[in-house]
Design a protein around this motif. Structure first.
Motif, mmCIF file in Angstrom:
data_model
loop_
_atom_site.group_PDB
_atom_site.id
_atom_site.type_symbol
_atom_site.label_atom_id
_atom_site.label_comp_id
_atom_site.label_asym_id
_atom_site.label_seq_id
_atom_site.Cartn_x
_atom_site.Cartn_y
_atom_site.Cartn_z
ATOM 1 N N ILE A 34 12.194 31.588 -29.516
ATOM 2 C CA ILE A 34 13.232 32.488 -30.030
ATOM 3 C C ILE A 34 14.558 31.744 -30.144
ATOM 4 C CG2 ILE A 34 14.686 34.486 -29.429
ATOM 5 C CD1 ILE A 34 12.091 35.834 -28.371
ATOM 6 N N ARG A 35 14.934 31.021 -29.093
ATOM 7 C CA ARG A 35 16.206 30.271 -29.127
ATOM 8 C C ARG A 35 16.193 29.222 -30.240
ATOM 9 N NH1 ARG A 35 15.432 30.671 -23.686
ATOM 10 N NH2 ARG A 35 14.686 28.531 -23.490
ATOM 11 N N HIS A 36 15.050 28.520 -30.380
ATOM 12 C CA HIS A 36 14.931 27.489 -31.420
ATOM 13 C C HIS A 36 15.094 28.104 -32.808
ATOM 14 C CE1 HIS A 36 13.441 24.006 -33.617
ATOM 15 N NE2 HIS A 36 12.595 24.816 -34.236
ATOM 16 N N LEU A 37 14.391 29.207 -33.072
ATOM 17 C CA LEU A 37 14.469 29.855 -34.387
ATOM 18 C C LEU A 37 15.861 30.415 -34.648
ATOM 19 C CD1 LEU A 37 11.020 31.690 -34.589
ATOM 20 C CD2 LEU A 37 11.762 29.688 -35.894
ATOM 21 N N GLN A 38 16.486 31.004 -33.636
ATOM 22 C CA GLN A 38 17.835 31.549 -33.822
ATOM 23 C C GLN A 38 18.805 30.445 -34.226
ATOM 24 O OE1 GLN A 38 18.273 33.526 -29.994
ATOM 25 N NE2 GLN A 38 18.040 35.540 -30.947
ATOM 26 N N GLU A 39 18.723 29.302 -33.562
ATOM 27 C CA GLU A 39 19.621 28.187 -33.875
ATOM 28 C C GLU A 39 19.321 27.622 -35.264
ATOM 29 O OE1 GLU A 39 22.666 25.364 -33.473
ATOM 30 O OE2 GLU A 39 22.293 27.282 -32.507
ATOM 31 N N LEU A 40 18.032 27.465 -35.560
ATOM 32 C CA LEU A 40 17.622 26.936 -36.854
ATOM 33 C C LEU A 40 18.127 27.825 -37.986
ATOM 34 C CD1 LEU A 40 15.706 24.732 -38.181
ATOM 35 C CD2 LEU A 40 14.002 26.542 -38.214
ATOM 36 N N LEU A 41 17.920 29.129 -37.855
ATOM 37 C CA LEU A 41 18.321 30.061 -38.909
ATOM 38 C C LEU A 41 19.842 30.215 -38.988
ATOM 39 C CD1 LEU A 41 15.531 32.749 -38.480
ATOM 40 C CD2 LEU A 41 15.685 30.977 -40.227
ATOM 41 N N ARG A 42 20.510 30.076 -37.843
ATOM 42 C CA ARG A 42 21.966 30.202 -37.821
ATOM 43 C C ARG A 42 22.621 29.075 -38.626
ATOM 44 N NH1 ARG A 42 26.148 28.226 -35.230
ATOM 45 N NH2 ARG A 42 24.942 26.891 -33.836
ATOM 46 N N THR A 43 22.044 27.874 -38.563
ATOM 47 C CA THR A 43 22.656 26.720 -39.234
ATOM 48 C C THR A 43 22.011 26.401 -40.576
ATOM 49 O OG1 THR A 43 21.178 25.192 -38.077
ATOM 50 C CG2 THR A 43 23.306 25.668 -37.023
ATOM 51 N N ALA A 44 21.044 27.218 -41.000
ATOM 52 C CA ALA A 44 20.313 26.921 -42.233
ATOM 53 C C ALA A 44 21.149 27.167 -43.478
ATOM 54 C CB ALA A 44 19.048 27.772 -42.296
ATOM 55 N N LYS A 45 20.930 26.305 -44.452
ATOM 56 C CA LYS A 45 21.457 26.528 -45.802
ATOM 57 C C LYS A 45 20.252 26.895 -46.641
ATOM 58 C CE LYS A 45 25.471 23.577 -45.934
ATOM 59 N NZ LYS A 45 26.240 22.621 -46.686
ATOM 60 N N VAL A 46 20.342 28.006 -47.322
ATOM 61 C CA VAL A 46 19.193 28.494 -48.076
ATOM 62 C C VAL A 46 19.390 28.251 -49.569
ATOM 63 C CG1 VAL A 46 17.798 30.526 -48.605
ATOM 64 C CG2 VAL A 46 18.764 30.245 -46.325
ATOM 65 N N GLY A 47 18.377 27.633 -50.180
ATOM 66 C CA GLY A 47 18.310 27.574 -51.625
ATOM 67 C C GLY A 47 18.854 26.372 -52.346
ATOM 68 N N GLU A 48 19.565 25.468 -51.683
ATOM 69 C CA GLU A 48 20.130 24.323 -52.399
ATOM 70 C C GLU A 48 19.204 23.120 -52.260
ATOM 71 O OE1 GLU A 48 24.102 23.582 -50.909
ATOM 72 O OE2 GLU A 48 24.281 25.700 -50.475
ATOM 73 N N ALA A 49 18.619 22.680 -53.346
ATOM 74 C CA ALA A 49 17.715 21.532 -53.307
ATOM 75 C C ALA A 49 18.503 20.233 -53.318
ATOM 76 C CB ALA A 49 16.779 21.576 -54.509
ATOM 77 N N PRO A 50 17.907 19.164 -52.769
ATOM 78 C CA PRO A 50 18.582 17.868 -52.844
ATOM 79 C C PRO A 50 18.650 17.401 -54.298
ATOM 80 C CG PRO A 50 16.377 17.628 -51.894
ATOM 81 C CD PRO A 50 16.635 19.098 -52.059
ATOM 82 N N ALA A 51 19.591 16.532 -54.588
ATOM 83 C CA ALA A 51 19.771 16.026 -55.955
ATOM 84 C C ALA A 51 18.578 15.164 -56.358
ATOM 85 C CB ALA A 51 21.049 15.207 -56.036
ATOM 86 N N ASN A 52 18.230 15.210 -57.630
ATOM 87 C CA ASN A 52 17.131 14.391 -58.152
ATOM 88 C C ASN A 52 17.708 13.050 -58.585
ATOM 89 O OD1 ASN A 52 14.746 13.436 -59.147
ATOM 90 N ND2 ASN A 52 14.542 14.950 -60.770
ATOM 91 N N ASP A 53 18.062 12.225 -57.604
ATOM 92 C CA ASP A 53 18.739 10.964 -57.886
ATOM 93 C C ASP A 53 17.920 9.737 -57.494
ATOM 94 O OD1 ASP A 53 18.875 11.225 -55.156
ATOM 95 O OD2 ASP A 53 21.060 11.335 -55.063
ATOM 96 N N GLY A 54 16.646 9.940 -57.109
ATOM 97 C CA GLY A 54 15.787 8.807 -56.777
ATOM 98 C C GLY A 54 16.100 8.163 -55.441
ATOM 99 N N VAL A 55 16.877 8.846 -54.601
ATOM 100 C CA VAL A 55 17.212 8.317 -53.281
ATOM 101 C C VAL A 55 16.426 9.100 -52.234
ATOM 102 C CG1 VAL A 55 19.074 7.992 -51.602
ATOM 103 C CG2 VAL A 55 19.517 7.620 -54.024
ATOM 104 N N ALA A 56 15.832 8.373 -51.282
ATOM 105 C CA ALA A 56 15.037 9.016 -50.232
ATOM 106 C C ALA A 56 15.948 9.762 -49.272
ATOM 107 C CB ALA A 56 14.226 7.970 -49.474
ATOM 108 N N GLU A 57 15.710 11.073 -49.169
ATOM 109 C CA GLU A 57 16.451 11.910 -48.230
ATOM 110 C C GLU A 57 15.579 13.105 -47.876
ATOM 111 O OE1 GLU A 57 19.796 14.189 -49.973
ATOM 112 O OE2 GLU A 57 19.221 13.257 -51.851
ATOM 113 N N PRO A 58 15.916 13.814 -46.801
ATOM 114 C CA PRO A 58 15.107 14.982 -46.439
ATOM 115 C C PRO A 58 15.035 15.969 -47.599
ATOM 116 C CG PRO A 58 16.568 14.400 -44.649
ATOM 117 C CD PRO A 58 16.976 13.558 -45.828
#
Length: 165
Positions: free
Chosen positions: A67-91
């Motif tokens: 519960i604590r893990h999910l609360q923290e994860l959801l509290r800091t989550a950004k929803v909906g913005e995909a990483p740029a398609n720039d050919g650079v390795a990132e999460p």
């Protein structure tokens, strides 16, 4: 369903956010059930030899940690913005790599384990040795990382594209 972690911010698709929020809600709703189990077991007598009591307490501890893990994860989550398609390795990127000495490419998602829960694609954490080595690499760039046995492995980033479900 991609998670992108930079400084303690996690990027989630709306689907992933909804799935994790649903899990959190279910865990919170289940709290009284666990408390009742503990209470029932406590009333059975001697707590030192009461396996049901200790099992219920253990279950409660694991559930509260989740519960604590999910609360923290959801509290800091950004929803909906995909990483740029720039050919650079990132999460949040699907990486195609070729290991030195191999003839075939390997493809995986660079993301956290929360996102790897529901898919057929391999998921490697950005914090793994391979993930750390590839972070920031551009297509065509070779990197090296240490294997668990102490040997070095060279890997070339063939392609990096944003994940889409």
């Amino acid at each position: 369903m991609v998670t992108v972690s930079d400084t303690k911010v996690t990027w989630l698709t709306q689907d992933a956010y909804d799935r994790l929020k649903h899990e959190l809600d279910e865990l919170i709703e289940n709290r009284p059930v666990i408390a009742a189990k503990i209470n029932d077991s406590r009333e059975e007598g001697d707590l030192k030899e009461n396996g049901g009591y200790h099992a219920a307490r253990e279950e409660q501890g694991q559930q509260e940690a989740r519960i604590r893990h999910l609360q923290e994860l959801l509290r800091t989550a950004k929803v909906g913005e995909a990483p740029a398609n720039d050919g650079v390795a990132e999460p949040g990127m699907v990486l195609t790599v070729r290991y030195e000495g191999d003839d075939e490419d390997e493809q995986f998602l660079l993301a956290t384990r929360e996102e790897g829960a529901e898919g057929a694609m391999e998921v490697y954490s950005p914090d793994s040795p391979l993930g750390k080595a590839l972070l920031g690499a551009k297509e065509g760039e070779a990197r090296e990382y240490e294997l668990p046995n102490g040997n070095k492995q060279k890997v070339t980033l063939v392609k990096a594209v944003p994940y889409s479900s």
